[in-house]
Design a protein around this motif. Structure first.
Motif, PDB file in Angstrom:
ATOM      1  N   TYR A 150      37.791  28.348 -16.605  1.00 21.34           N
ATOM      2  CA  TYR A 150      39.130  28.056 -16.533  1.00 21.34           C
ATOM      3  C   TYR A 150      39.343  26.264 -16.429  1.00 21.34           C
ATOM      4  O   TYR A 150      39.949  25.688 -17.177  1.00 21.34           O
ATOM      5  CB  TYR A 150      39.912  28.779 -15.353  1.00 21.34           C
ATOM      6  CG  TYR A 150      40.571  29.922 -16.001  1.00 21.34           C
ATOM      7  CD1 TYR A 150      41.069  30.362 -17.094  1.00 21.34           C
ATOM      8  CD2 TYR A 150      40.064  30.969 -14.869  1.00 21.34           C
ATOM      9  CE1 TYR A 150      41.584  31.524 -17.412  1.00 21.34           C
ATOM     10  CE2 TYR A 150      40.702  32.379 -15.422  1.00 21.34           C
ATOM     11  CZ  TYR A 150      41.344  32.599 -16.590  1.00 21.34           C
ATOM     12  OH  TYR A 150      41.889  33.944 -16.855  1.00 21.34           O
ATOM     13  N   ARG A 151      38.592  25.867 -15.437  1.00 19.96           N
ATOM     14  CA  ARG A 151      38.599  24.203 -15.241  1.00 19.96           C
ATOM     15  C   ARG A 151      37.938  23.680 -16.413  1.00 19.96           C
ATOM     16  O   ARG A 151      38.762  22.828 -16.857  1.00 19.96           O
ATOM     17  CB  ARG A 151      37.552  23.942 -14.144  1.00 19.96           C
ATOM     18  CG  ARG A 151      37.679  22.615 -13.726  1.00 19.96           C
ATOM     19  CD  ARG A 151      36.948  22.253 -12.449  1.00 19.96           C
ATOM     20  NE  ARG A 151      35.419  22.322 -12.642  1.00 19.96           N
ATOM     21  CZ  ARG A 151      34.650  21.492 -12.981  1.00 19.96           C
ATOM     22  NH1 ARG A 151      34.876  20.293 -13.537  1.00 19.96           N
ATOM     23  NH2 ARG A 151      33.429  21.535 -13.063  1.00 19.96           N
TER      24      ARG A 151
ATOM     25  N   SER B  98      42.287  28.261 -12.883  1.00 21.12           N
ATOM     26  CA  SER B  98      40.905  28.053 -11.878  1.00 21.12           C
ATOM     27  C   SER B  98      41.133  28.117 -10.605  1.00 21.12           C
ATOM     28  O   SER B  98      40.427  28.470  -9.738  1.00 21.12           O
ATOM     29  CB  SER B  98      40.504  26.442 -12.373  1.00 21.12           C
ATOM     30  OG  SER B  98      39.511  26.113 -11.641  1.00 21.12           O
TER      31      SER B  98
END
Length: 772
Positions: free
Chosen positions: A195-196, A204
């Motif tokens: 997600y990051r 994230s």
């Protein structure tokens, strides 16, 4: 004495200790040939044998209890696994895959068989089958979660973060996964990472918080904590950074505090982290003070980020004039800090002090090689129009600095590398748009071709050809690519495919076909190895010229060379689709789906075309249903959201939902000309003509945005806002574009001619008028 099985492992994961036993199990697993003559059991052949004089005769080992069905299945699975390994060693990957899958069926706990099958499935692009097998392994055995994480990492390396995220999400829902177990925390840690990398810091942070709470809980098993935190300081820093970017400063402060516990020898890092927190909480002066502690320690750990933070804080405090003096003072105190020197050089160049910036970039060296210096001097030489030096520096920069023309690739780079790649991309664009500088370099490069010993290097010719394609300088592209080709007895296929792609993009179909035929008939071993790719491209050039049968013939030849490549079979269907032979194309697309049923990506691509075929045939409900089915399976599918939203808009129904869907697609691809057209069209249908026009104008300025339907929509918007003459000109342009297609769409032609009131099919669009 009795013959016993020595050193036999009792664990199901230890395969190596059972190889001999597995080999004796081939017949039991159905591997031995049916007509092989029967042999007495090994134990019978050894019965009564004396190894040395005086020894007791050997006796067959008789187990205390008979073999269970489960044990028999395990032995049979091991035999099949060994069969797969042998087949794989000999390059028979199909046989190997069959054996591995049979082993899994015999013993669902045979993790080694899963590990053997997955790489083969991925190589064959059977993604959905690989995904299901991975999740099945994890559901059967905790060790299978390692396969889930490995497969997600493969997706990430291939810039398919969305697929990796979906796989991890599916694994987290498996019933055997215990909350806060090592496997659960591993999955969440990786999910937070992806997600990051995707730039989704909110999601994230949600995953990272679960992991953070677990590893800071004293009740957690120390061994689990140790495995999760191989580098505690770095891990907590990463958590803190994500918490900060998701606007959770208090949580970020806790994470940074944990990081500082593992970095007692580097208090400056904690000062930098505190500065980032103070800045986000609206305390720029405190942030500046903490940041100074970091600088006083003469640390470079945070790279450019520390100096960028200094610049931003000074702007917030309205002290931006202090930036260069501060940087110069720090540089004087820390002359060996290259990060500081190059940042100072960049800011000095931005302030138009070119001589000082040049001194900082070169640092007294005539021959520079550092990527940061190369990018800086690339800008300097472009502004100074120094063609010779510009060509030299550009060549070096391309060899050392990664291109960053895709957002997904950018997100996965280290911050300083990402910043440099982004800046390099901007400089390349500035060079391409600087007609004077570009022309000066290409003119100088042509002089290097002259004489008995030309001095233009292969890489230089290739780069100029590539940049010319990006800037649509087709004549230069052809010249430099062909010059690069002439410099190699065995020219790379990439030279032909890149130039051919440019020629097809710019509608030079005949020239593209000639170039590709030259490559196909070349005696080069490398080109012959890539012949199927060249034929694939050739089929496009032929199809766009209306040479449908020749295109089909080319793709059939490619299929013979690579019968298992799904793209070649999709291409055959597309050729007929392009020729508007709907029924034939429909049958082929459905055939591809059946033949590659395990590959979800292939099936989805085909379904999009099938949907459009039904729309073209007038069966709108069926076309819509296919898209709705795709969205049921994958609600975030970008293309399905756009396409269904557009169909709704075109029919004037579900307009609010259509707008939401199209905007969702644009969030993922904001520069997609087709999606911008869809948004413009749904706004048009809602009577928001000015807003619609804004989207249409943007769409038509992008590459491929000159499509006749999009230009027609632009004209419709212009007419609605009272710009009649511009609307007529746009309708005329759209008509000309559509008539140039082979074949054109009768529906689009009829619509445009109706708006231009052209009764006679041979009438000239230039003489047409339209009602006011």
């Amino acid at each position: 004495m009795a013959l016993r099985h020595c050193g036999q492992s009792r664990t199901r994961r230890s395969w190596s200790g059972r190889i001999i036993l597995a080999c004796l199990s081939f017949q039991a697993a159905g591997i031995a040939c049916a007509d092989e003559p029967a042999k007495p059991p090994a134990s019978a052949r050894l019965q009564g044998l004396q190894v040395q004089p005086g020894d007791e005769p050997l006796k067959a080992f008789e187990p205390a209890r008979p073999e269970s069905a489960q044990e028999y299945s395990r032995r049979a699975a091991m035999a099949l696994y060994m069969k797969g390994r042998i087949a794989q060693e000999h390059g028979r990957f199909g046989d190997a895959l069959e054996a591995y899958l049979a082993a899994v069926e015999k013993d669902p706990l045979a993790i080694a068989a899963y590990k053997g099958a997955l790489p083969i499935l991925l190589q064959r692009q059977e993604i959905e089958k690989a995904r299901k097998l991975t999740l099945s392994a994890a559901e059967k055995d905790p060790e299978g979660y390692e396969l889930v994480m490995a497969m997600a990492a493969v997706f990430a390396r291939q810039d398919q973060l969305h697929e990796g995220i979906q796989l991890l999400q599916s694994a987290l829902k498996l019933p055997n996964l215990k909350p806060h177990s090592l496997e659960d925390l591993y999955l969440r840690r990786d999910l937070g990472l992806y997600y990051r990398l995707q730039g989704n810091y909110q999601k994230s942070a949600e995953e990272y918080k679960i992991v953070f709470d677990a590893v800071t809980d004293p009740a957690l098993d120390p061994e689990v904590r140790k495995k999760l935190l191989s580098d505690p300081g770095q891990t907590f820093d990463e958590f803190g950074d994500v918490f900060l970017k998701s606007e959770q400063p208090e949580l970020a402060l806790k994470a940074f505090g944990e990081a500082s516990k593992h970095r007692e020898a580097k208090p400056g890092l904690h000062s930098f982290n505190l500065a980032t927190v103070f800045r986000q909480t609206g305390k720029p002066q405190q942030a500046l003070e903490e940041l100074q502690h970091y600088f006083d320690a003469q640390m470079q750990t945070r790279g450019r980020a520390a100096y960028e933070l200094l610049r931003d804080l000074l702007v917030e405090l309205k002290k931006q004039d202090e930036l260069l003096p501060r940087l110069e003072a720090m540089h004087k105190q820390d002359e060996h800090n290259d990060v500081l020197r190059y940042f100072l050089a960049d800011e000095t160049l931005a302030a138009n002090n070119v001589p000082r910036a040049s001194d900082l970039y070169t640092n007294g060296r005539e021959n520079i090689s550092d990527p940061r210096a190369l990018v800086g001097m690339f800008s300097v030489y472009r502004q100074q129009r120094q063609a010779e030096k510009l060509l030299t520096v550009m060549t070096k920069a391309f060899s050392t600095v990664p291109r960053a023309d895709e957002q997904a690739a950018l997100q996965q780079m280290a911050p300083d590398v990402r910043e440099l790649a982004t800046r390099f991309e901007k400089e390349i664009k500035a060079f391409e748009e600087d007609e004077e500088a570009f022309s000066a370099v290409t003119k100088y490069a042509r002089t290097l071709e002259e004489g008995d010993e030309p001095k233009l290097e292969f890489l230089q010719a290739y780069l100029l050809g590539k940049l010319a394609t990006e800037n649509n300088h087709t004549e230069d592209a052809i010249h430099f690519y062909k010059y690069a080709i002439s410099m190699r007895n065995d020219p790379p296929a990439q030279l032909y495919t890149e130039l051919a792609g440019q020629l097809i993009d710019t509608q030079h179909y005949k020239e593209a076909a000639e170039l590709l035929n030259e490559a196909i008939n070349h005696t080069s071993t490398g080109l012959q190895r890539e012949k199927w790719r060249l034929l694939y491209l050739l089929s496009y050039a032929q199809a766009f010229q209306g040479q449908t049968e020749a295109a089909v013939e080319s793709i059939h030849e490619a299929q013979k060379l690579q019968p298992n490549v799904s793209a070649l079979h999709q291409q055959e269907a597309w050729i007929l689709y392009h020729a508007r032979r709907w029924d034939e194309a429909l049958a082929l697309y459905e055939q591809v789906i059946n033949n590659y049923s395990g590959d979800k990506e292939v099936a989805t691509k085909c379904r999009f075309h099938i949907s459009n075929i039904y729309v073209e045939k007038g069966d709108m409900p069926r076309g819509e249903q296919i898209l709705e089915d795709i969205l049921t399976e994958d609600p975030d599918n970008v293309q399905a959201n756009n396409d269904l939203g557009y169909l709704y808009a075109d029919q004037g129904k579900n307009l609010e939902r259509a707008e939401t869907m199209i905007r969702k697609a644009l969030q993922q691809e904001p520069e997609n000309y087709a999606y911008l057209d869809s948004l413009g069209w749904v706004l048009y249908k809602q009577g928001k003509y000015e807003q619609a026009l804004e989207q249409m104008e943007k769409a038509t300025t992008l590459k491929h945005g000159d499509d006749s339907t999009i230009v027609e929509h632009l004209a419709d918007c212009l007419e609605k806002v009272g710009r009649h003459d511009e609307a007529v000109a746009a309708w005329q342009r759209a008509l000309k574009n559509e008539e140039s297609k082979t074949p054109p769409s009768d529906r689009v032609l009829k619509s445009l001619k109706g708006k231009l009131m052209i009764e006679n099919k041979t009438a000239s669009p230039e003489k047409a008028t339209a009602p006011k």
